[in-house]
Design a protein around this motif. Structure first.
Motif, PDB file in Angstrom:
ATOM      1  N   SER A 180       0.838  -1.209   0.000  1.00  0.00           N
ATOM      2  CA  SER A 180       0.000   0.000   0.000  1.00  0.00           C
ATOM      3  C   SER A 180       0.866   1.250   0.000  1.00  0.00           C
ATOM      4  O   SER A 180       0.407   2.329  -0.366  1.00  0.00           O
ATOM      5  CB  SER A 180      -1.009  -0.007   1.152  1.00  0.00           C
ATOM      6  OG  SER A 180      -0.408  -0.325   2.354  1.00  0.00           O
ATOM      7  N   ASP A 181       2.137   1.133   0.367  1.00  0.00           N
ATOM      8  CA  ASP A 181       3.055   2.271   0.251  1.00  0.00           C
ATOM      9  C   ASP A 181       3.078   2.815  -1.173  1.00  0.00           C
ATOM     10  O   ASP A 181       3.109   4.023  -1.391  1.00  0.00           O
ATOM     11  CB  ASP A 181       4.482   1.859   0.645  1.00  0.00           C
ATOM     12  CG  ASP A 181       4.663   1.739   2.154  1.00  0.00           C
ATOM     13  OD1 ASP A 181       3.759   2.164   2.907  1.00  0.00           O
ATOM     14  OD2 ASP A 181       5.711   1.214   2.576  1.00  0.00           O
TER      15      ASP A 181
ATOM     16  N   TYR B  73       1.671   7.268  10.741  1.00  0.00           N
ATOM     17  CA  TYR B  73       2.621   6.500   9.938  1.00  0.00           C
ATOM     18  C   TYR B  73       3.624   7.451   9.277  1.00  0.00           C
ATOM     19  O   TYR B  73       3.242   8.340   8.503  1.00  0.00           O
ATOM     20  CB  TYR B  73       1.824   5.721   8.894  1.00  0.00           C
ATOM     21  CG  TYR B  73       2.610   4.797   8.002  1.00  0.00           C
ATOM     22  CD1 TYR B  73       3.686   4.054   8.481  1.00  0.00           C
ATOM     23  CD2 TYR B  73       2.252   4.655   6.666  1.00  0.00           C
ATOM     24  CE1 TYR B  73       4.389   3.201   7.647  1.00  0.00           C
ATOM     25  CE2 TYR B  73       2.931   3.787   5.837  1.00  0.00           C
ATOM     26  CZ  TYR B  73       4.006   3.069   6.324  1.00  0.00           C
ATOM     27  OH  TYR B  73       4.696   2.224   5.502  1.00  0.00           O
TER      28      TYR B  73
ATOM     29  N   ASP C 204      -6.418   4.834   5.437  1.00  0.00           N
ATOM     30  CA  ASP C 204      -5.457   3.734   5.345  1.00  0.00           C
ATOM     31  C   ASP C 204      -5.838   2.676   6.386  1.00  0.00           C
ATOM     32  O   ASP C 204      -5.599   2.850   7.574  1.00  0.00           O
ATOM     33  CB  ASP C 204      -4.064   4.322   5.599  1.00  0.00           C
ATOM     34  CG  ASP C 204      -2.961   3.279   5.585  1.00  0.00           C
ATOM     35  OD1 ASP C 204      -3.260   2.067   5.517  1.00  0.00           O
ATOM     36  OD2 ASP C 204      -1.786   3.686   5.671  1.00  0.00           O
TER      37      ASP C 204
ATOM     38  N   TYR D 281      -4.583  -1.937   9.321  1.00  0.00           N
ATOM     39  CA  TYR D 281      -4.776  -2.792  10.510  1.00  0.00           C
ATOM     40  C   TYR D 281      -6.246  -3.063  10.826  1.00  0.00           C
ATOM     41  O   TYR D 281      -6.571  -3.514  11.921  1.00  0.00           O
ATOM     42  CB  TYR D 281      -4.110  -2.124  11.723  1.00  0.00           C
ATOM     43  CG  TYR D 281      -2.635  -1.894  11.533  1.00  0.00           C
ATOM     44  CD1 TYR D 281      -1.739  -2.951  11.634  1.00  0.00           C
ATOM     45  CD2 TYR D 281      -2.145  -0.633  11.215  1.00  0.00           C
ATOM     46  CE1 TYR D 281      -0.383  -2.747  11.439  1.00  0.00           C
ATOM     47  CE2 TYR D 281      -0.796  -0.420  11.014  1.00  0.00           C
ATOM     48  CZ  TYR D 281       0.079  -1.490  11.128  1.00  0.00           C
ATOM     49  OH  TYR D 281       1.415  -1.284  10.931  1.00  0.00           O
TER      50      TYR D 281
ATOM     51  N   THR E  12      -3.948  -3.556   2.896  1.00  0.00           N
ATOM     52  CA  THR E  12      -2.715  -4.277   2.585  1.00  0.00           C
ATOM     53  C   THR E  12      -2.815  -5.737   2.998  1.00  0.00           C
ATOM     54  O   THR E  12      -3.518  -6.061   3.962  1.00  0.00           O
ATOM     55  CB  THR E  12      -1.499  -3.622   3.278  1.00  0.00           C
ATOM     56  OG1 THR E  12      -0.339  -4.417   3.006  1.00  0.00           O
ATOM     57  CG2 THR E  12      -1.678  -3.528   4.787  1.00  0.00           C
TER      58      THR E  12
ATOM     59  N   SER F 258      -0.101  -7.137   3.920  1.00  0.00           N
ATOM     60  CA  SER F 258       1.153  -7.296   4.676  1.00  0.00           C
ATOM     61  C   SER F 258       0.947  -7.745   6.119  1.00  0.00           C
ATOM     62  O   SER F 258       1.732  -8.520   6.648  1.00  0.00           O
ATOM     63  CB  SER F 258       1.919  -5.971   4.707  1.00  0.00           C
ATOM     64  OG  SER F 258       2.384  -5.628   3.428  1.00  0.00           O
ATOM     65  N   LYS F 259      -0.095  -7.219   6.782  1.00  0.00           N
ATOM     66  CA  LYS F 259      -0.190  -7.425   8.222  1.00  0.00           C
ATOM     67  C   LYS F 259      -1.108  -8.605   8.540  1.00  0.00           C
ATOM     68  O   LYS F 259      -0.678  -9.604   9.094  1.00  0.00           O
ATOM     69  CB  LYS F 259      -0.682  -6.146   8.911  1.00  0.00           C
ATOM     70  CG  LYS F 259      -0.031  -4.822   8.446  1.00  0.00           C
ATOM     71  CD  LYS F 259       1.422  -4.735   8.647  1.00  0.00           C
ATOM     72  CE  LYS F 259       2.257  -3.568   8.178  1.00  0.00           C
ATOM     73  NZ  LYS F 259       1.798  -2.265   7.946  1.00  0.00           N
TER      74      LYS F 259
ATOM     75  N   ARG G 283       4.659  -7.919  -0.934  1.00  0.00           N
ATOM     76  CA  ARG G 283       4.353  -6.546  -1.312  1.00  0.00           C
ATOM     77  C   ARG G 283       3.058  -6.468  -2.109  1.00  0.00           C
ATOM     78  O   ARG G 283       3.064  -6.471  -3.345  1.00  0.00           O
ATOM     79  CB  ARG G 283       5.510  -5.896  -2.129  1.00  0.00           C
ATOM     80  CG  ARG G 283       6.915  -6.084  -1.583  1.00  0.00           C
ATOM     81  CD  ARG G 283       7.071  -5.561  -0.166  1.00  0.00           C
ATOM     82  NE  ARG G 283       6.704  -4.161  -0.055  1.00  0.00           N
ATOM     83  CZ  ARG G 283       5.772  -3.694   0.782  1.00  0.00           C
ATOM     84  NH1 ARG G 283       5.128  -4.489   1.614  1.00  0.00           N
ATOM     85  NH2 ARG G 283       5.511  -2.407   0.823  1.00  0.00           N
TER      86      ARG G 283
HETATM   87  C1  LIG Z   1       2.510  -1.237   7.245  1.00  0.00           C
HETATM   88  C2  LIG Z   1       1.718  -0.037   6.869  1.00  0.00           C
HETATM   89  C3  LIG Z   1       1.542   0.333   5.541  1.00  0.00           C
HETATM   90  C4  LIG Z   1       2.333  -0.273   4.421  1.00  0.00           C
HETATM   91  O1  LIG Z   1       1.952  -1.470   4.078  1.00  0.00           O
HETATM   92  P1  LIG Z   1       2.575  -2.195   2.807  1.00  0.00           P
HETATM   93  O2  LIG Z   1       1.357  -2.702   2.131  1.00  0.00           O
HETATM   94  O3  LIG Z   1       3.461  -3.250   3.366  1.00  0.00           O
HETATM   95  O4  LIG Z   1       3.320  -1.191   1.967  1.00  0.00           O
HETATM   96  C5  LIG Z   1       0.700   1.381   5.245  1.00  0.00           C
HETATM   97  N1  LIG Z   1       0.102   2.078   6.220  1.00  0.00           N
HETATM   98  C6  LIG Z   1       0.274   1.787   7.508  1.00  0.00           C
HETATM   99  C7  LIG Z   1      -0.398   2.605   8.546  1.00  0.00           C
HETATM  100  C8  LIG Z   1       1.099   0.738   7.862  1.00  0.00           C
HETATM  101  O5  LIG Z   1       1.342   0.479   9.148  1.00  0.00           O
END
Ligand SMILES: *Cc1c(COP(=O)(O)O)cnc(C)c1O
Length: 356
Positions: free
Chosen positions: A85-86, A110, A180, A183, A206, A208-209, A217
């Motif tokens: 998501s970056d 962030y 965003d 989480y 995302t 990612s988490k 990615r």
């Molecule tokens: C981890 C995080 C991201 C980035 O996530 P990626 O998809 O890994 O780039 C974006 N926003 C927040 C608040 C995050 O903690």
């Protein structure tokens, strides 16, 4: 810096990621990764996709976008995908911001927002959090700028309700509001349903988490089709094949393994409660978190001493030296074994302190 570095970037301040030691020596509770591996079907999907790596990936990522859209009862035209998501934050800041069209965000959030806005020479504003670290939606009404908010916020873990988000989105109809939701799976309610009603809302998610794919990615943006078309236009100018074949396959397979991830998410939420309780019993202040981390303040030592003491004992957490949260550390929630070791290490530190 070389003499060739562009002068337009002389004031660049890059993002400082949490430490990423590559030797697996530490219990890593510092960058909010999942402690659980991807679902087995995801690994199979990546291996199968690797067989065609001689071919470019689909620049429209259509199958992946359709799978994500289906998850939310929307169409692929409502979905843009990014290399994390970056990358979507970068595209959105370029698409909707400039020297005059600023983005506003909370003073503690962030760190990548300010860094990425800065490199794109987009104007920035920040609004201080309240004394108790909450965001007051009333301060985000009719701002005259675009807005980017993490919900739940990072690194506080504090959550705004969908009603509060809607209040902000509705009050800024001439500006884009990026929410965003990196989480959101860990106890929050998503504002994605609001997308149907508001043309200025862009929601980021995302894998990612919550979906154990930080290393693959993969992130996505949800919005009305015109907003998504703008994001994709920028994508096609910067990185047309931004999603590689393996990552696209991982994303699709992960969506099909939702039961596995929901179980992991529940475990992480249980471990979060366990850890919060254990730390409060030891005199820590612990913010109520809707994320896979806790922001905690020890009373027996400084935030920095906690970070250092845990590192000496093989546990990495995140600490920021130069801000309002210098007294605090952010601890990612891991397995119950990892959390038990964390509490054990803290007990050791507290005992050594008493022994003086
Ligand atoms: C981890 C995080 C991201 C980035 O996530 P990626 O998809 O890994 O780039 C974006 N926003 C927040 C608040 C995050 O903690």
């Amino acid at each position: 810096m070389s003499k060739y570095f562009s002068i337009r970037y002389k004031n660049l301040h890059p993002y400082t990621p949490g430490e990423q030691p590559q030797d697996q020596q530490y219990i890593k509770l510092n960058t909010n990764e999942s402690p659980f591996p991807p679902a087995p079907a995801v690994l199979d999907a990546a291996a199968e996709a690797a067989e065609n790596l001689q071919l470019y990936s689909d620049p429209r990522s259509l199958e992946l976008r359709r799978a994500i859209a289906k998850e939310h009862g929307l169409s692929a035209l409502n979905v843009a995908v990014g290399n994390g998501s970056d990358e979507l934050l970068n595209f959105a800041f370029i698409a909707f911001g400039n020297k005059k069209a600023a983005f506003t965000y909370p003073s503690v959030t962030y760190g990548f927002y300010s860094v990425c806005l800065n490199v794109n020479t987009v104007a920035r504003r920040s609004i201080p959090l309240k004394e108790d670290f909450t965001i007051d939606p009333a301060e985000y009404l009719d701002l005259g700028t675009n807005i980017v908010l993490a919900n739940p916020n990072a690194p506080t873990g504090l959550l705004l309700s969908v009603e509060q988000i809607e209040q902000i989105v509705a009050a800024n109809p001439d500006h884009v509001v990026i929410v965003d939701e990196a989480y959101i799976a860990f106890g929050g309610e998503t504002c994605i349903p609001l997308v149907k009603k508001y043309p200025n809302l862009l929601v980021l998610r995302t894998f990612s988490k919550s979906h154990s794919l930080a290393g693959a990615r993969l992130g996505y943006a949800i919005g009305q089709k015109d907003l998504i078309a703008d994001v994709n236009k920028v994508k096609n100018c910067i990185n047309p094949y931004n999603i590689n074949r393996m990552t696209a396959a991982c994303g699709i397979a992960a969506l099909e393994a939702e039961d596995y991830y929901q179980q992991n998410i529940q475990t992480i939420m249980d471990n979060r409660n366990f850890t919060a309780l254990a730390l409060r019993r030891r005199g820590f202040e612990v913010l109520p978190s809707a994320a896979n981390f806790l922001l905690v303040k020890p009373d027996f030592c400084t935030g920095e001493a906690l970070y250092e003491g845990l590192k000496d004992r093989g546990i990495l957490v995140r600490h920021w030296k130069t801000s309002r949260i210098a007294g605090w550390c952010r601890i990612t929630i891991g397995t119950i074994e990892q959390m038990t070791k964390l509490i054990g290490a803290i007990d050791q530190m507290m005992a050594e302190k008493t022994e003086g």
